[in-house]
Design an enzyme around this catalytic site. Structure first.
Site, PDB file in Angstrom:
ATOM      1  N   MET A 156      47.049 -22.448 -25.559  1.00  0.00           N
ATOM      2  CA  MET A 156      48.155 -22.690 -26.482  1.00  0.00           C
ATOM      3  C   MET A 156      48.978 -21.427 -26.661  1.00  0.00           C
ATOM      4  O   MET A 156      48.486 -20.320 -26.472  1.00  0.00           O
ATOM      5  CB  MET A 156      47.604 -23.125 -27.844  1.00  0.00           C
ATOM      6  CG  MET A 156      46.586 -22.147 -28.426  1.00  0.00           C
ATOM      7  SD  MET A 156      46.277 -22.354 -30.168  1.00  0.00           S
ATOM      8  CE  MET A 156      47.485 -21.221 -30.839  1.00  0.00           C
ATOM      9  N   ASN A 157      50.246 -21.666 -27.013  1.00  0.00           N
ATOM     10  CA  ASN A 157      51.024 -20.535 -27.527  1.00  0.00           C
ATOM     11  C   ASN A 157      51.848 -20.973 -28.740  1.00  0.00           C
ATOM     12  O   ASN A 157      51.225 -21.424 -29.727  1.00  0.00           O
ATOM     13  CB  ASN A 157      51.795 -19.784 -26.443  1.00  0.00           C
ATOM     14  CG  ASN A 157      52.568 -20.607 -25.448  1.00  0.00           C
ATOM     15  OD1 ASN A 157      51.994 -21.238 -24.568  1.00  0.00           O
ATOM     16  ND2 ASN A 157      53.878 -20.605 -25.562  1.00  0.00           N
ATOM     17  N   ASP A 158      53.153 -20.857 -28.717  1.00  0.00           N
ATOM     18  CA  ASP A 158      53.966 -20.970 -29.929  1.00  0.00           C
ATOM     19  C   ASP A 158      53.657 -22.164 -30.838  1.00  0.00           C
ATOM     20  O   ASP A 158      53.464 -23.275 -30.349  1.00  0.00           O
ATOM     21  CB  ASP A 158      55.448 -21.134 -29.569  1.00  0.00           C
ATOM     22  CG  ASP A 158      55.916 -20.250 -28.447  1.00  0.00           C
ATOM     23  OD1 ASP A 158      55.137 -19.416 -27.977  1.00  0.00           O
ATOM     24  OD2 ASP A 158      57.072 -20.412 -28.034  1.00  0.00           O
ATOM     25  N   GLN A 186      52.684 -25.262 -28.437  1.00  0.00           N
ATOM     26  CA  GLN A 186      52.737 -25.202 -26.979  1.00  0.00           C
ATOM     27  C   GLN A 186      51.315 -25.284 -26.452  1.00  0.00           C
ATOM     28  O   GLN A 186      50.452 -24.471 -26.833  1.00  0.00           O
ATOM     29  CB  GLN A 186      53.392 -23.881 -26.547  1.00  0.00           C
ATOM     30  CG  GLN A 186      54.880 -23.856 -26.794  1.00  0.00           C
ATOM     31  CD  GLN A 186      55.626 -24.770 -25.834  1.00  0.00           C
ATOM     32  OE1 GLN A 186      55.856 -24.428 -24.694  1.00  0.00           O
ATOM     33  NE2 GLN A 186      55.976 -25.949 -26.296  1.00  0.00           N
ATOM     34  N   PHE A 236      58.922 -27.483 -23.808  1.00  0.00           N
ATOM     35  CA  PHE A 236      58.864 -26.141 -24.393  1.00  0.00           C
ATOM     36  C   PHE A 236      59.058 -26.215 -25.910  1.00  0.00           C
ATOM     37  O   PHE A 236      59.131 -27.291 -26.495  1.00  0.00           O
ATOM     38  CB  PHE A 236      59.936 -25.256 -23.743  1.00  0.00           C
ATOM     39  CG  PHE A 236      59.472 -24.568 -22.483  1.00  0.00           C
ATOM     40  CD1 PHE A 236      58.373 -25.021 -21.760  1.00  0.00           C
ATOM     41  CD2 PHE A 236      60.152 -23.447 -22.001  1.00  0.00           C
ATOM     42  CE1 PHE A 236      57.947 -24.374 -20.602  1.00  0.00           C
ATOM     43  CE2 PHE A 236      59.740 -22.793 -20.840  1.00  0.00           C
ATOM     44  CZ  PHE A 236      58.649 -23.260 -20.140  1.00  0.00           C
ATOM     45  N   ARG A 283      66.996 -22.037 -25.042  1.00  0.00           N
ATOM     46  CA  ARG A 283      65.813 -22.791 -25.476  1.00  0.00           C
ATOM     47  C   ARG A 283      65.407 -22.587 -26.938  1.00  0.00           C
ATOM     48  O   ARG A 283      65.990 -21.819 -27.676  1.00  0.00           O
ATOM     49  CB  ARG A 283      64.632 -22.422 -24.580  1.00  0.00           C
ATOM     50  CG  ARG A 283      64.216 -20.960 -24.598  1.00  0.00           C
ATOM     51  CD  ARG A 283      62.952 -20.777 -23.745  1.00  0.00           C
ATOM     52  NE  ARG A 283      62.525 -19.399 -23.641  1.00  0.00           N
ATOM     53  CZ  ARG A 283      62.951 -18.536 -22.710  1.00  0.00           C
ATOM     54  NH1 ARG A 283      63.836 -18.908 -21.809  1.00  0.00           N
ATOM     55  NH2 ARG A 283      62.496 -17.298 -22.692  1.00  0.00           N
ATOM     56  N   ASP A 284      64.341 -23.299 -27.292  1.00  0.00           N
ATOM     57  CA  ASP A 284      63.636 -23.185 -28.573  1.00  0.00           C
ATOM     58  C   ASP A 284      64.488 -23.606 -29.776  1.00  0.00           C
ATOM     59  O   ASP A 284      64.659 -22.839 -30.738  1.00  0.00           O
ATOM     60  CB  ASP A 284      63.106 -21.741 -28.765  1.00  0.00           C
ATOM     61  CG  ASP A 284      62.255 -21.268 -27.583  1.00  0.00           C
ATOM     62  OD1 ASP A 284      61.794 -22.129 -26.807  1.00  0.00           O
ATOM     63  OD2 ASP A 284      62.069 -20.044 -27.428  1.00  0.00           O
ATOM     64  N   GLU A 342      63.773 -15.273 -28.215  1.00  0.00           N
ATOM     65  CA  GLU A 342      63.102 -16.572 -28.192  1.00  0.00           C
ATOM     66  C   GLU A 342      62.844 -17.049 -29.618  1.00  0.00           C
ATOM     67  O   GLU A 342      62.866 -16.261 -30.566  1.00  0.00           O
ATOM     68  CB  GLU A 342      61.746 -16.459 -27.463  1.00  0.00           C
ATOM     69  CG  GLU A 342      61.869 -15.993 -26.020  1.00  0.00           C
ATOM     70  CD  GLU A 342      60.542 -15.981 -25.244  1.00  0.00           C
ATOM     71  OE1 GLU A 342      60.530 -16.469 -24.109  1.00  0.00           O
ATOM     72  OE2 GLU A 342      59.529 -15.479 -25.763  1.00  0.00           O
ATOM     73  N   TRP A 364      52.284 -11.731 -25.214  1.00  0.00           N
ATOM     74  CA  TRP A 364      52.389 -12.057 -23.787  1.00  0.00           C
ATOM     75  C   TRP A 364      51.905 -10.925 -22.877  1.00  0.00           C
ATOM     76  O   TRP A 364      51.655 -11.149 -21.702  1.00  0.00           O
ATOM     77  CB  TRP A 364      53.818 -12.478 -23.419  1.00  0.00           C
ATOM     78  CG  TRP A 364      54.128 -13.881 -23.859  1.00  0.00           C
ATOM     79  CD1 TRP A 364      55.109 -14.276 -24.728  1.00  0.00           C
ATOM     80  CD2 TRP A 364      53.462 -15.086 -23.452  1.00  0.00           C
ATOM     81  NE1 TRP A 364      55.088 -15.647 -24.895  1.00  0.00           N
ATOM     82  CE2 TRP A 364      54.083 -16.170 -24.117  1.00  0.00           C
ATOM     83  CE3 TRP A 364      52.386 -15.366 -22.606  1.00  0.00           C
ATOM     84  CZ2 TRP A 364      53.679 -17.502 -23.960  1.00  0.00           C
ATOM     85  CZ3 TRP A 364      51.978 -16.693 -22.444  1.00  0.00           C
ATOM     86  CH2 TRP A 364      52.624 -17.734 -23.114  1.00  0.00           C
TER      87      TRP A 364
HETATM   88  C1  FRU Z   1      57.719 -18.086 -26.329  1.00  0.00           C
HETATM   89  C2  FRU Z   1      58.095 -19.046 -25.199  1.00  0.00           C
HETATM   90  C3  FRU Z   1      59.286 -19.895 -25.578  1.00  0.00           C
HETATM   91  C4  FRU Z   1      59.108 -21.087 -24.698  1.00  0.00           C
HETATM   92  C5  FRU Z   1      57.609 -21.263 -24.673  1.00  0.00           C
HETATM   93  C6  FRU Z   1      57.046 -21.750 -23.379  1.00  0.00           C
HETATM   94  O1  FRU Z   1      56.396 -17.681 -26.308  1.00  0.00           O
HETATM   95  O2  FRU Z   1      58.323 -18.312 -24.021  1.00  0.00           O
HETATM   96  O3  FRU Z   1      60.524 -19.251 -25.435  1.00  0.00           O
HETATM   97  O4  FRU Z   1      59.755 -22.228 -25.216  1.00  0.00           O
HETATM   98  O5  FRU Z   1      57.054 -19.978 -24.954  1.00  0.00           O
HETATM   99  O6  FRU Z   1      55.685 -22.015 -23.482  1.00  0.00           O
END
Ligand code: FRU
Length: 479
Positions: A1-3, A19, A59, A134-135, A186, A277
């Site tokens: 997972m991330n965001d 994510q 995303f 994005r985002d 982002e 990251w």
């Molecule tokens: C930030 C990011 C966002 C993108 C997502 C992809 O960590 O790079 O900009 O939408 O993660 O997983």
């Protein structure tokens, strides 16, 4: 997972989408994972909310409650939940196209349990000038009666307006000459917030950048200013390369705030991804990879001539409180073992500590976590440099990443009070520091080869006075 994604409160539930790649513990084709909570502390995993499709990976993005059914996607007089997210089209990217990031819409009429992707996707097509597009973070601008989407576009943000969440028009851009630009912008978030103790409202814009954080890699900066329905105008002081940070630690990224918190509550609630990251893909974990920060409540205060964000863990963490022991008052010279004297500190814990020292001396003090393998994590304050630090260089084997344990990380002290207050939340693999009521925060992760089992206070050079202190054990959020 991330965001974290799609943070929204609806019908008694806090939603946390995120994510998620279910196929592995490294980044891959992105889905939206989903969890819900009734108290921000105990969470329940729900099935995946959004799967990739022919338009791309899913995303980051946001969810709003469409109270007036402006989208027409509601059912039976109930407001729908509307998700706006980025479609990342891998094939188009590989083919060398510029417009592989576009915004899609999905809606839910069953409290977020199932989602339908809108037939007219994408609702906002990348004009093709910038690949990074994005985002989307969407909010209802009550004064102008329109939806505003804040989008991260390479080195700036763009504000797009809509009446129905489906047709979007560009309102303005911000940021090319403001703030930190060490990396791509982002996960932005624009919101109004009342200045604490006044009736004044200011606008805050969060912008994550990667890399370029104050201690390297990913981090989240913020701007304070005015938003008039079209343009965001920052206060003086936010020129190029001058920035304020939500958190100075290495491990709080892509954080955004909850939509639709009821007015009676009135809080601005934030959660971030507790990683970076620089090493997120290689941290030495097996069945899981990374976690979110504690949910935090953000406040805006006028401090040292400027408005600043203060963050505190949400008061709901009281639901986790276990045993408590009072520490001090006492003078700390060298060290004082909290675990030996209180029996606490062998697992997750919350420490509340207030320090003072004599005028003219400049102590260097803090907290040391230790385990039987000789590993040590330190979080402390250096009065001479007037800064906090987090030192995980010896907190465990660091060979998985050169960037992880190479240096000590620093955060400036912003408040200048006579005493210094530290609130510290410890888990097995993380430390979250809220100093001076949240004026400075530092979030850091670590991977000891065995759990830390002892906590001690130390003061290395000069004695420091612990005016008031307590430790509480924290129970598991998984009940
Ligand atoms: C930030 C990011 C966002 C993108 C997502 C992809 O960590 O790079 O900009 O939408 O993660 O997983």
């Amino acid at each position: 997972m991330n965001d974290p994604n799609g943070l929204v409160y609806f019908k008694g539930e806090y939603h946390l989408f995120y994510q998620y790649f279910p196929g592995d513990i490294v980044w891959g084709p992105m889905h939206w994972g989903h969890a819900v909570s009734r108290d921000l502390v105990h969470w329940k995993h729900l099935p995946i909310a959004l799967y990739p499709d022919s338009l791309g990976y899913i995303f980051s993005g946001s969810v709003v409650v469409d109270w007036q059914n402006s989208s027409g996607l509601g059912q039976d007089g109930e407001p729908p939940l509307i998700a706006l997210f980025t479609y990342h089209d891998m094939a188009a990217e590989k083919a060398g196209k510029h417009d592989f990031q576009n915004q899609g819409l999905a809606f839910s009429n069953d409290r977020g349990r199932t989602w339908v992707k809108y037939a007219g996707n994408p609702v906002l097509h990348n004009p093709g000038k910038y690949k990074d597009f994005r985002d989307p973070k969407v909010m209802w601008d009550q004064l102008r009666e329109q939806w505003v989407m804040t989008l991260a576009v390479k080195d700036h943000v763009e504000f797009w307006g809509s009446k129905d969440l489906k047709k979007w028009t560009l309102l303005s851009q911000f940021g090319q000459n403001h703030g930190a630009h060490g990396g791509v912008w982002e996960c932005p978030d624009l919101f109004p917030i009342q200045v604490e103790g006044t009736s004044e409202t200011r606008w805050v814009l969060l912008v994550s950048i990667n890399p370029g954080g104050p201690n390297g890699g990913s981090a989240t900066q913020y701007f304070v200013g005015e938003y008039d329905g079209k343009n965001f105008v920052p206060d003086p002081g936010f020129d190029a390369d001058s920035s304020l940070w939500v958190d100075y630690g290495r491990d709080n990224y892509a954080g955004v705030t909850w939509s639709d918190i009821p007015q009676q509550d009135g809080r601005r609630l934030f959660i971030g991804w507790m990683s970076n990251w620089d090493y997120a893909q290689v941290v030495p974990t097996a069945s899981w990879r990374s976690a979110m920060t504690l949910p935090r409540s953000l406040k805006l205060r006028k401090a040292t001539q400027r408005y600043r964000l203060y963050s505190q863990p949400v008061q709901e963490i009281q639901a986790l409180y276990g045993k408590k022991a009072v520490i001090g008052p006492l003078a700390i010279q060298d060290n004082y073992n909290i675990t030996q004297t209180t029996g606490l500190g062998k697992g997750p814990a919350l420490l509340d500590l207030e320090f003072a020292w004599q005028e003219g001396i400049q102590p260097d003090f803090g907290l040391r976590l230790k385990n039987p393998n000789g590993e040590i994590y330190r979080i402390g304050f250096d009065a001479k440099q007037n800064q906090f630090y987090s030192d995980r260089r010896l907190a465990g084997p660091n060979t998985f990443s050169r960037a992880f344990g190479a240096s000590v990380h620093f955060a400036p002290r912003i408040e200048t009070g006579k005493t210094l207050h530290l609130k510290i939340v410890l888990d097995h693999a993380s430390c979250e520091l809220f100093a001076d009521e949240g004026a400075t925060t530092m979030t850091e992760i670590f991977f000891p080869s065995g759990h830390f089992t002892e906590i001690e206070l130390y003061s290395d050079k000069e004695p420091v006075q612990l005016v008031r202190g307590s430790i509480r054990s924290l129970n598991s959020i998984w009940r």
